[in-house]
Write an enzyme that holds these catalytic residues in place. Structure first.
Site, PDB file in Angstrom:
ATOM      1  N   ASP A 115      16.495   2.630 -35.434  1.00 49.64           N
ATOM      2  CA  ASP A 115      16.242   1.755 -34.536  1.00 49.64           C
ATOM      3  C   ASP A 115      16.115   0.213 -34.882  1.00 49.64           C
ATOM      4  O   ASP A 115      15.582   0.021 -35.956  1.00 49.64           O
ATOM      5  CB  ASP A 115      15.318   2.266 -33.463  1.00 49.64           C
TER       6      ASP A 115
ATOM      7  N   ASP B 204      14.873  -2.867 -32.565  1.00 49.38           N
ATOM      8  CA  ASP B 204      13.905  -3.625 -31.786  1.00 49.38           C
ATOM      9  C   ASP B 204      12.585  -2.689 -31.803  1.00 49.38           C
ATOM     10  O   ASP B 204      12.768  -1.627 -31.271  1.00 49.38           O
ATOM     11  CB  ASP B 204      14.167  -4.243 -30.469  1.00 49.38           C
TER      12      ASP B 204
HETATM   13 MG   LIG Z   1      13.324   0.006 -30.167  1.00 50.32          MG
END
Ligand SMILES: [Mg+2]
Ligand SMILES: [Zn+2]
Length: 191
Positions: free
Chosen positions: A11, A13
């Protein structure tokens, strides 16, 4: 295609960089200090490092795809300074309630759906028996479950808060929890 490689789907952010809400400029793209080291460890151990990121801010009109690509260029530059390289970046620009019509749809790529991972498997030499999904939200973990990835939920980003508030209601728990991406990659490489 050459020899297939294990992969870590990462992932963005809250995992590689501080989740600053809808990030629309390099000034508020803050790489975690351990991100380059973590990704470099994957590079040197023959793992693919593949970023999979929901970017509904595009659909909401907060920033354009072009701006996101510029940010990804900046991210790659900063990672390269730390000797690290991501092998691919997949993103979902959609949102079912999008302000901008071209992005308004129920798509298959938005995590917790699996479209980005499926695309990566179609395009990259991935050993599908050795896949890991790492992220700070349960949606990341659910994506991993659906693709038979080992899953690691982080405490960075929304991770610690989401785990504390919601994990008692989860039908299936993450395979591992880690303080941050670096610790997660340590788990990947040792098990
Ligand atoms: Mg995230
Ligand atoms: Zn999508």
């Amino acid at each position: 295609m050459g020899m297939k490689k294990p992969v870590v789907f990462i992932d963005r952010d809250g995992t590689i960089n501080v989740d600053g809400g809808y990030i629309n400029h390099a000034d508020n793209f803050i790489l975690y200090p351990f991100a380059a080291q973590a990704i470099r460890m994957l590079n040197t151990h023959g793992y693919l490092a593949v970023v999979v990121t929901n970017q509904s801010g595009i659909a909401k009109g907060f920033y354009t795809e072009e701006v996101m690509h510029e940010l990804h260029g900046e991210m790659k530059t900063r990672l390269a300074r730390g000797g690290a390289r991501v092998d691919a970046i997949y993103y979902c620009p959609h949102d079912p309630d999008a302000k901008i019509e071209q992005y308004r749809m129920v798509c298959r790529c938005r995590k917790p759906d699996t479209g980005m991972l499926e695309q990566a498997i179609a395009e990259l030499p991935i050993d599908t028996t050795r896949m890991t999904m790492v992220g700070d939200k349960y949606g990341d973990i659910q994506t991993g479950f659906k693709m038979n990835c080992r899953t690691i939920m982080l405490n960075t980003g929304y991770g610690a808060g989401e785990y504390r508030l919601k994990s008692s209601g989860w039908a299936r728990q993450p395979d591992y929890r880690a303080e941050n991406l670096l610790e997660a990659i340590g788990i990947v490489l040792n098990k």
